[in-house]
Design a protein around this motif. Structure first.
Motif, PDB file in Angstrom:
ATOM      1  N   ARG A  55       0.889  -1.336   0.113  1.00  0.00           N
ATOM      2  CA  ARG A  55      -0.158  -0.007  -0.056  1.00  0.00           C
ATOM      3  C   ARG A  55       0.863   1.259  -0.021  1.00  0.00           C
ATOM      4  NH1 ARG A  55      -3.209  -1.328   3.632  1.00  0.00           N
ATOM      5  NH2 ARG A  55      -5.056  -1.884   2.316  1.00  0.00           N
ATOM      6  N   ALA A  56       1.908   1.084   0.701  1.00  0.00           N
ATOM      7  CA  ALA A  56       2.993   2.398   0.855  1.00  0.00           C
ATOM      8  C   ALA A  56       3.410   2.524  -0.803  1.00  0.00           C
ATOM      9  CB  ALA A  56       4.025   2.135   1.660  1.00  0.00           C
ATOM     10  N   LEU A  57       3.894   1.640  -1.185  1.00  0.00           N
ATOM     11  CA  LEU A  57       4.254   1.586  -2.701  1.00  0.00           C
ATOM     12  C   LEU A  57       3.344   2.384  -3.591  1.00  0.00           C
ATOM     13  CD1 LEU A  57       6.728   1.205  -4.468  1.00  0.00           C
ATOM     14  CD2 LEU A  57       5.758  -1.226  -5.206  1.00  0.00           C
ATOM     15  N   VAL A  58       2.237   1.655  -3.803  1.00  0.00           N
ATOM     16  CA  VAL A  58       1.233   2.092  -4.367  1.00  0.00           C
ATOM     17  C   VAL A  58       0.873   3.675  -4.222  1.00  0.00           C
ATOM     18  CG1 VAL A  58      -1.380   2.130  -4.929  1.00  0.00           C
ATOM     19  CG2 VAL A  58      -0.070   0.075  -4.859  1.00  0.00           C
ATOM     20  N   ALA A  59       0.922   4.115  -2.862  1.00  0.00           N
ATOM     21  CA  ALA A  59       0.862   5.456  -2.528  1.00  0.00           C
ATOM     22  C   ALA A  59       1.886   6.194  -3.174  1.00  0.00           C
ATOM     23  CB  ALA A  59       0.732   5.623  -1.093  1.00  0.00           C
ATOM     24  N   VAL A  60       3.028   6.014  -3.141  1.00  0.00           N
ATOM     25  CA  VAL A  60       4.329   6.709  -3.682  1.00  0.00           C
ATOM     26  C   VAL A  60       4.035   6.719  -5.203  1.00  0.00           C
ATOM     27  CG1 VAL A  60       6.841   6.840  -4.056  1.00  0.00           C
ATOM     28  CG2 VAL A  60       5.880   6.137  -1.757  1.00  0.00           C
ATOM     29  N   GLU A  61       3.600   5.837  -5.820  1.00  0.00           N
ATOM     30  CA  GLU A  61       3.248   5.722  -7.253  1.00  0.00           C
ATOM     31  C   GLU A  61       2.288   6.679  -7.690  1.00  0.00           C
ATOM     32  OE1 GLU A  61       1.889   2.817 -10.906  1.00  0.00           O
ATOM     33  OE2 GLU A  61       1.034   2.661  -8.884  1.00  0.00           O
ATOM     34  N   GLN A  62       1.236   6.850  -6.803  1.00  0.00           N
ATOM     35  CA  GLN A  62      -0.084   7.533  -7.341  1.00  0.00           C
ATOM     36  C   GLN A  62       0.276   9.066  -6.983  1.00  0.00           C
ATOM     37  OE1 GLN A  62      -2.894   5.523  -4.857  1.00  0.00           O
ATOM     38  NE2 GLN A  62      -3.718   4.424  -6.693  1.00  0.00           N
ATOM     39  N   GLN A  63       0.909   9.300  -5.821  1.00  0.00           N
ATOM     40  CA  GLN A  63       1.296  10.591  -5.245  1.00  0.00           C
ATOM     41  C   GLN A  63       2.503  11.394  -5.922  1.00  0.00           C
ATOM     42  OE1 GLN A  63      -1.242  12.122  -3.624  1.00  0.00           O
ATOM     43  NE2 GLN A  63      -2.511  10.424  -3.531  1.00  0.00           N
ATOM     44  N   GLY A  64       3.505  10.354  -6.180  1.00  0.00           N
ATOM     45  CA  GLY A  64       4.744  10.969  -6.936  1.00  0.00           C
ATOM     46  C   GLY A  64       5.902  11.359  -6.085  1.00  0.00           C
ATOM     47  N   SER A  65       5.832  11.059  -4.695  1.00  0.00           N
ATOM     48  CA  SER A  65       6.761  11.244  -3.753  1.00  0.00           C
ATOM     49  C   SER A  65       6.558  10.455  -2.483  1.00  0.00           C
ATOM     50  CB  SER A  65       7.181  12.709  -3.492  1.00  0.00           C
ATOM     51  OG  SER A  65       6.086  13.292  -2.851  1.00  0.00           O
ATOM     52  N   VAL A  66       7.491  10.324  -1.481  1.00  0.00           N
ATOM     53  CA  VAL A  66       7.337   9.796  -0.309  1.00  0.00           C
ATOM     54  C   VAL A  66       6.493  10.701   0.499  1.00  0.00           C
ATOM     55  CG1 VAL A  66       8.378   8.961   1.733  1.00  0.00           C
ATOM     56  CG2 VAL A  66       9.486   8.181  -0.628  1.00  0.00           C
ATOM     57  N   ALA A 109       4.467  13.352  -0.492  1.00  0.00           N
ATOM     58  CA  ALA A 109       2.839  13.365  -0.635  1.00  0.00           C
ATOM     59  C   ALA A 109       2.262  12.005  -0.369  1.00  0.00           C
ATOM     60  CB  ALA A 109       3.112  13.543  -2.299  1.00  0.00           C
ATOM     61  N   ALA A 110       3.074  11.016  -0.588  1.00  0.00           N
ATOM     62  CA  ALA A 110       2.323   9.516  -0.039  1.00  0.00           C
ATOM     63  C   ALA A 110       2.080   9.543   1.408  1.00  0.00           C
ATOM     64  CB  ALA A 110       3.064   8.431  -0.567  1.00  0.00           C
ATOM     65  N   SER A 111       2.940  10.052   2.287  1.00  0.00           N
ATOM     66  CA  SER A 111       2.762  10.139   3.703  1.00  0.00           C
ATOM     67  C   SER A 111       1.573  10.958   4.090  1.00  0.00           C
ATOM     68  CB  SER A 111       4.184  10.514   4.480  1.00  0.00           C
ATOM     69  OG  SER A 111       4.263  11.888   4.059  1.00  0.00           O
ATOM     70  N   GLU A 112       1.333  12.222   3.220  1.00  0.00           N
ATOM     71  CA  GLU A 112       0.421  13.086   3.694  1.00  0.00           C
ATOM     72  C   GLU A 112      -0.786  12.506   3.337  1.00  0.00           C
ATOM     73  OE1 GLU A 112       1.335  16.484   1.555  1.00  0.00           O
ATOM     74  OE2 GLU A 112       2.859  17.295   2.825  1.00  0.00           O
ATOM     75  N   ALA A 113      -1.056  11.781   2.142  1.00  0.00           N
ATOM     76  CA  ALA A 113      -2.130  11.058   1.600  1.00  0.00           C
ATOM     77  C   ALA A 113      -2.476  10.144   2.486  1.00  0.00           C
ATOM     78  CB  ALA A 113      -2.089  10.559   0.391  1.00  0.00           C
ATOM     79  N   MET A 114      -1.778   9.535   2.973  1.00  0.00           N
ATOM     80  CA  MET A 114      -1.920   8.150   4.108  1.00  0.00           C
ATOM     81  C   MET A 114      -2.015   8.346   5.374  1.00  0.00           C
ATOM     82  SD  MET A 114       0.845   5.354   2.491  1.00  0.00           S
ATOM     83  CE  MET A 114       0.089   3.885   3.295  1.00  0.00           C
ATOM     84  N   GLY A 115      -1.745   9.939   5.666  1.00  0.00           N
ATOM     85  CA  GLY A 115      -1.713  10.021   7.242  1.00  0.00           C
ATOM     86  C   GLY A 115      -0.762   9.663   8.135  1.00  0.00           C
ATOM     87  N   PHE A 116       0.431   9.278   7.416  1.00  0.00           N
ATOM     88  CA  PHE A 116       1.673   8.919   8.238  1.00  0.00           C
ATOM     89  C   PHE A 116       2.802   9.666   7.971  1.00  0.00           C
ATOM     90  CE2 PHE A 116      -0.338   4.486   6.837  1.00  0.00           C
ATOM     91  CZ  PHE A 116      -1.022   4.255   8.255  1.00  0.00           C
ATOM     92  N   SER A 117       3.853   9.649   8.932  1.00  0.00           N
ATOM     93  CA  SER A 117       5.269  10.192   8.606  1.00  0.00           C
ATOM     94  C   SER A 117       5.898   9.851   7.408  1.00  0.00           C
ATOM     95  CB  SER A 117       5.953  10.371   9.926  1.00  0.00           C
ATOM     96  OG  SER A 117       6.522   8.929  10.049  1.00  0.00           O
ATOM     97  N   ILE A 128      -4.349  -6.287  -5.677  1.00  0.00           N
ATOM     98  CA  ILE A 128      -4.515  -6.913  -4.580  1.00  0.00           C
ATOM     99  C   ILE A 128      -5.591  -6.071  -3.572  1.00  0.00           C
ATOM    100  CG2 ILE A 128      -3.684  -7.787  -2.326  1.00  0.00           C
ATOM    101  CD1 ILE A 128      -1.171  -8.626  -4.227  1.00  0.00           C
ATOM    102  N   MET A 129      -5.190  -4.842  -3.420  1.00  0.00           N
ATOM    103  CA  MET A 129      -5.995  -3.832  -2.743  1.00  0.00           C
ATOM    104  C   MET A 129      -7.326  -3.567  -3.158  1.00  0.00           C
ATOM    105  SD  MET A 129      -3.387  -0.956  -1.222  1.00  0.00           S
ATOM    106  CE  MET A 129      -2.811  -0.520  -2.977  1.00  0.00           C
ATOM    107  N   GLY A 130      -7.520  -3.786  -4.535  1.00  0.00           N
ATOM    108  CA  GLY A 130      -8.853  -3.489  -5.056  1.00  0.00           C
ATOM    109  C   GLY A 130      -9.733  -4.656  -4.531  1.00  0.00           C
TER     110      GLY A 130
END
Length: 310
Positions: A8-19, A21-29, A72-74
C-alpha cells in the motif's frame, strides 16, 4: 512474505509522486512510509525506488509490484465492501468529496435525510459516518480513483468534458443550468434569455483561471472568436452575486446550491447553446455493491429528483 501495508505504501508513492506526498495522503510520517518501502525491498529482494534529483522514481520491478498491489488492494476492498458488509446495515466511515455548490445543494440535504432516516436504533445508516471535503471535480475524481475518498459528486460541462478513469463508475444525478446574473439596472436584465453574442462586451467575474467553471465561461464566447473580459477572479459564487448586485460585473452562476438572489440581481438564461452541466457521482468499481455507497447514492438521487435546477 510480502505485507499488504508495504504494498500500500508503494502504491501511494506511485500515485502521489513522492514519499512526502504519499505520507500526507496516507496520514503517516515520511519516515514511516520509507520504512514500509525498505521492508518491501527486503521482502521482495528487489529495489523498488531509485533517486531522481530530489525525488524518487519507481524501478521497473517497482512498477510491476505497484500494479500487483493495486489489484490486490482492489480485491480486498471489494471483499470488505460486499462479503464482509451487512447489506441491510450500512456502517463505517464514508469519505465524500464534492464541489462546493453540490455540498450546499445536494450533500447538505442528503445529510439531513440521513439524520432523519437514522433517528431510531437499528435504522439503516445508523452506524454510518460521513465525512465531507469540498473539492473541484478534477481533484475529486483523483481522490476517489486513488482511494483517498470513497464517493465523489462531480460536474461535467458539455464544453469541458471530465475524464473518468477506467477503475471508476460514473452515475448521472441531474442536469444543472447556469444563468448569467445581471444587475437589475443592466440593459439585458429584462430579457427572457440572452445569447453569447449579447455578452461579448460585458465585464465578468469568474472562478479562478483553470477551474472548470472558468473554462466553461471561456467556451461561451469561443465560437465568436472572443475572450470574456474578466476583471475579477474569485472562487466563491456568493462573491460573484455581491459584485453583480454592486453593478461592477456580470457572472455565470449555476442554479444548484445558489442562494436566493438579493434585490437588484436577476438571473437570465443563456441560450444557443444553453449553459448546462451534468451533475453525477463517481466511485470505484470495487465499491459498486457496498451497502454504504448504495445507501448514500439512493439518498442523493432522492434529493436530486426534487430539485428544480435544469
Amino acid at each position: 512474505m510480502i505485507e499488504i501495508a508495504a504494498l500500500r505504501a508503494l502504491v501511494a508513492v506511485e500515485q502521489q509522486g513522492s514519499v512526502v506526498a504519499a505520507s500526507e495522503a496516507m496520514g503517516f510520517s515520511p519516515s514511516a512510509v520509507s520504512q514500509q518501502i525498505k521492508k518491501l525491498e527486503k521482502q521482495s529482494g528487489v529495489a523498488v525506488l531509485e533517486r531522481h534529483g530530489r525525488g524518487v522514481l519507481l524501478t521497473d520491478r517497482g512498477m510491476a509490484l505497484a500494479e500487483y498491489g493495486r489489484r490486490i488492494m482492489g480485491e480486498l476492498e471489494e471483499l470488505q465492501a460486499t462479503l464482509l458488509a451487512d447489506p441491510a446495515k450500512p456502517s463505517g466511515v464514508l469519505r465524500l468529496v464534492g464541489f462546493s455548490t453540490a455540498c450546499r445543494g445536494l450533500v447538505g440535504p442528503m445529510l439531513r435525510k440521513l439524520g432523519t432516516a437514522v433517528s431510531g436504533p437499528g435504522a439503516p445508516g445508523s452506524d454510518l459516518e460521513i465525512r465531507v471535503l469540498a473539492e473541484d471535480p478534477r481533484e475529486a475524481v483523483q481522490r476517489v480513483a486513488t482511494g483517498e475518498a470513497d464517493l465523489g459528486v462531480v460536474h461535467n460541462w458539455h464544453s469541458v468534458p471530465l475524464v473518468i478513469p477506467e477503475n471508476m463508475v460514473h452515475e448521472n444525478l441531474c442536469m444543472d443550468t447556469a444563468d448569467v446574473l445581471l444587475n437589475s439596472a443592466h440593459p439585458l436584465a429584462g430579457r427572457t434569455a440572452v445569447e453569447p453574442s449579447d455578452l461579448v462586451d460585458e465585464r465578468w467575474i469568474s472562478t479562478p483561471a483553470g477551474a472548470i467553471c472558468n473554462e466553461a465561461l471561456l467556451a461561451i464566447l469561443a465560437g465568436l472568436g472572443r475572450v470574456p473580459d474578466i476583471r475579477i477572479y474569485d472562487p466563491d459564487f456568493s462573491t460573484h452575486i455581491a459584485m453583480v448586485q454592486m453593478g461592477v460585473a456580470v457572472a455565470l452562476v449555476p442554479r444548484l446550491g445558489r442562494p436566493d438572489l438579493p434585490a437588484g440581481v436577476v438571473a437570465v438564461p443563456v441560450v444557443n447553446p444553453m449553459q448546462q452541466r451534468q451533475v453525477g457521482l463517481v466511485y470505484r468499481k470495487t465499491m459498486t455493491a457496498s451497502p454504504s455507497i448504495r445507501h448514500v447514492v439512493r439518498l442523493l438521487q432522492d434529493v436530486a429528483a426534487g430539485l428544480d435546477v435544469g
